[in-house]
Design a protein around this motif. Structure first.
Motif, mmCIF file in Angstrom:
data_model
loop_
_atom_site.group_PDB
_atom_site.id
_atom_site.type_symbol
_atom_site.label_atom_id
_atom_site.label_comp_id
_atom_site.label_asym_id
_atom_site.label_seq_id
_atom_site.Cartn_x
_atom_site.Cartn_y
_atom_site.Cartn_z
ATOM 1 N N LEU A 1 -17.681 2.656 1.772
ATOM 2 C CA LEU A 1 -16.502 3.509 1.870
ATOM 3 C C LEU A 1 -16.938 4.947 2.107
ATOM 4 N N ASP B 1 -11.205 7.453 3.189
ATOM 5 C CA ASP B 1 -10.776 6.068 3.370
ATOM 6 C C ASP B 1 -9.582 5.777 2.468
ATOM 7 N N GLN B 2 -8.747 4.838 2.911
ATOM 8 C CA GLN B 2 -7.520 4.506 2.187
ATOM 9 C C GLN B 2 -7.553 3.065 1.691
ATOM 10 N N ILE B 3 -7.171 2.894 0.443
ATOM 11 C CA ILE B 3 -7.018 1.579 -0.168
ATOM 12 C C ILE B 3 -5.521 1.333 -0.308
ATOM 13 N N ASP B 4 -5.072 0.154 0.088
ATOM 14 C CA ASP B 4 -3.655 -0.196 -0.026
ATOM 15 C C ASP B 4 -3.440 -0.995 -1.303
ATOM 16 N N PHE C 1 -8.604 -3.124 1.606
ATOM 17 C CA PHE C 1 -9.227 -2.114 2.453
ATOM 18 C C PHE C 1 -9.405 -2.756 3.820
ATOM 19 N N ASN C 2 -8.813 -2.153 4.824
ATOM 20 C CA ASN C 2 -8.818 -2.701 6.194
ATOM 21 C C ASN C 2 -8.314 -4.139 6.229
ATOM 22 N N GLY C 3 -7.293 -4.428 5.424
ATOM 23 C CA GLY C 3 -6.675 -5.749 5.417
ATOM 24 C C GLY C 3 -7.405 -6.803 4.610
ATOM 25 N N GLU C 4 -8.545 -6.447 4.026
ATOM 26 C CA GLU C 4 -9.346 -7.388 3.245
ATOM 27 C C GLU C 4 -9.233 -7.053 1.763
#
Length: 97
Positions: free
Chosen positions: A77, A81-84, A61-64
């Motif tokens: 959250l 919001d998006q989770i990768d 999430f946000n690169g973390e």
């Protein structure tokens, strides 16, 4: 029903959060989860739906990296919001030339 309490739209949005999990292939899967639930539950459901091995995945999430034992409230959250989701890779070092 006598005495039944109706839920308002506002109460529903406070009790849960709508999140998107986006895979490396660009496909998105939408989930609604309780704000107090562990994210691990959502992420395992994503892997099951996409037929992926949960242990071989990384979620960001946000690169973390996401601590899966935490809840959406713990990570603050919000709806949308998006989770990768990415396959975990090991190695990457260089060899002798």
């Amino acid at each position: 029903m006598v005495g039944a309490k109706k839920r308002s739209v506002g109460e529903t949005s406070v009790a849960s959060v709508a999140l998107t999990v986006k895979g490396q292939d660009g496909n998105e899967v939408f989930f609604r989860i309780k704000r107090s639930a562990r994210l691990q539950k959502l992420l395992m459901a994503y892997c099951e739906r996409k037929q992926l091995d949960y242990r071989s995945m990384e979620f960001l999430f946000n690169g973390e990296r996401i601590p899966t034992r935490q809840s959406p409230d713990d990570l603050k959250l919000e709806d949308g919001d998006q989770i990768d989701a990415m396959k975990h890779h090991t190695g990457g070092g260089y060899g002798r030339l």
